[in-house]
Design a protein around this motif. Structure first.
Motif, PDB file in Angstrom:
ATOM      1  N   LEU A  14       0.819  -1.213   0.000  1.00 39.22           N
ATOM      2  CA  LEU A  14       0.000   0.000   0.000  1.00 39.22           C
ATOM      3  C   LEU A  14       0.852   1.262   0.000  1.00 39.22           C
ATOM      4  O   LEU A  14       0.483   2.264  -0.630  1.00 39.22           O
ATOM      5  CB  LEU A  14      -0.964  -0.008   1.194  1.00 39.22           C
ATOM      6  N   LYS A  17       1.952   1.806  -3.483  1.00 39.35           N
ATOM      7  CA  LYS A  17       0.817   2.338  -4.234  1.00 39.35           C
ATOM      8  C   LYS A  17       0.648   3.837  -3.961  1.00 39.35           C
ATOM      9  O   LYS A  17       0.376   4.611  -4.877  1.00 39.35           O
ATOM     10  CB  LYS A  17      -0.448   1.573  -3.841  1.00 39.35           C
ATOM     11  N   LEU A  18       0.843   4.237  -2.706  1.00 39.51           N
ATOM     12  CA  LEU A  18       0.740   5.648  -2.342  1.00 39.51           C
ATOM     13  C   LEU A  18       1.835   6.473  -3.017  1.00 39.51           C
ATOM     14  O   LEU A  18       1.580   7.577  -3.497  1.00 39.51           O
ATOM     15  CB  LEU A  18       0.809   5.818  -0.820  1.00 39.51           C
ATOM     16  N   ARG A  60      -7.175  10.054  -5.324  1.00 33.03           N
ATOM     17  CA  ARG A  60      -6.515   8.742  -5.256  1.00 33.03           C
ATOM     18  C   ARG A  60      -5.505   8.711  -4.103  1.00 33.03           C
ATOM     19  O   ARG A  60      -5.406   7.721  -3.381  1.00 33.03           O
ATOM     20  CB  ARG A  60      -5.833   8.472  -6.595  1.00 33.03           C
ATOM     21  N   SER A  64      -5.674   6.257  -0.821  1.00 35.45           N
ATOM     22  CA  SER A  64      -4.537   5.407  -0.448  1.00 35.45           C
ATOM     23  C   SER A  64      -4.123   5.656   1.002  1.00 35.45           C
ATOM     24  O   SER A  64      -3.830   4.714   1.735  1.00 35.45           O
ATOM     25  CB  SER A  64      -3.345   5.666  -1.377  1.00 35.45           C
ATOM     26  N   GLU A  67      -6.639   3.960   3.268  1.00 38.57           N
ATOM     27  CA  GLU A  67      -6.452   2.513   3.317  1.00 38.57           C
ATOM     28  C   GLU A  67      -5.288   2.134   4.226  1.00 38.57           C
ATOM     29  O   GLU A  67      -5.375   1.174   4.994  1.00 38.57           O
ATOM     30  CB  GLU A  67      -6.231   1.970   1.903  1.00 38.57           C
ATOM     31  N   GLU A 107      -9.260  -2.949   0.035  1.00 35.54           N
ATOM     32  CA  GLU A 107      -8.312  -3.530  -0.929  1.00 35.54           C
ATOM     33  C   GLU A 107      -8.635  -4.974  -1.274  1.00 35.54           C
ATOM     34  O   GLU A 107      -7.738  -5.780  -1.540  1.00 35.54           O
ATOM     35  CB  GLU A 107      -6.861  -3.430  -0.431  1.00 35.54           C
TER      36      GLU A 107
END
Length: 158
Positions: A14, A17-18, A60, A64, A67, A107
């Protein structure tokens, strides 16, 4: 399998992804504020489109970050008797093949490699997650996705 280590592996994915989301947002903002995107006439929408993209990328990034917070704050149950949030569940399919699922707050569908195995995150909003919630070792799990029906047996819950 150590669920704290698994959570850290999920957080690593994650965080990556961030980072990608931050880079994408930065590029979108740069594009939206670039001299080249200044409208030349009333029908030139490049700047408007770039600003929409920048806004979407910012959303987005926020998603992120949310999450990551959800996973950091997730309480991992020690030895749950039923499938609850934070449970690691081993399912046996009809061919006696094991599959690992982690009951996650978000997720769903993300696959994480951990301890030479693939763990799939599942949320309780998904068809499989709904079928798993509250089930115990030995229970048969049946769920439908589209026209297909899937059957599993719960082998372990940790």
């Amino acid at each position: 399998m150590n669920k704290s280590d698994l959570r850290q592996s999920i957080l690593d994915v994650l965080e990556q992804k961030l980072k990608v989301a931050h880079r994408s947002m930065k590029r979108a903002i740069e594009s939206a504020t670039d001299e080249e995107t200044i409208p030349e006439h009333k029908y030139d929408t490049l700047a408007l489109e770039a600003s929409y993209l920048a806004h979407g990328q910012a959303m987005r990034v926020q998603e992120s970050e949310k999450e990551i917070r959800l996973f950091r704050d997730l309480v991992l149950p020690d030895a749950p008797e039923k499938v609850v949030l934070g449970s690691l569940v081993t399912l046996l399919d009809c061919d006696e093949q094991q599959q690992l699922f982690f009951a996650a707050p978000c997720e769903g569908g993300l696959k994480v490699s951990f301890a030479d195995q693939t763990v799939t995150l599942v949320t309780f909003e998904s068809p499989l997650g709904k079928a798993l919630k509250g089930m115990q070792v030995g229970d048969e799990v049946r769920y439908q996705a589209g026209v297909n029906t899937y059957y599993y047996e719960i082998e372990t819950i940790s």
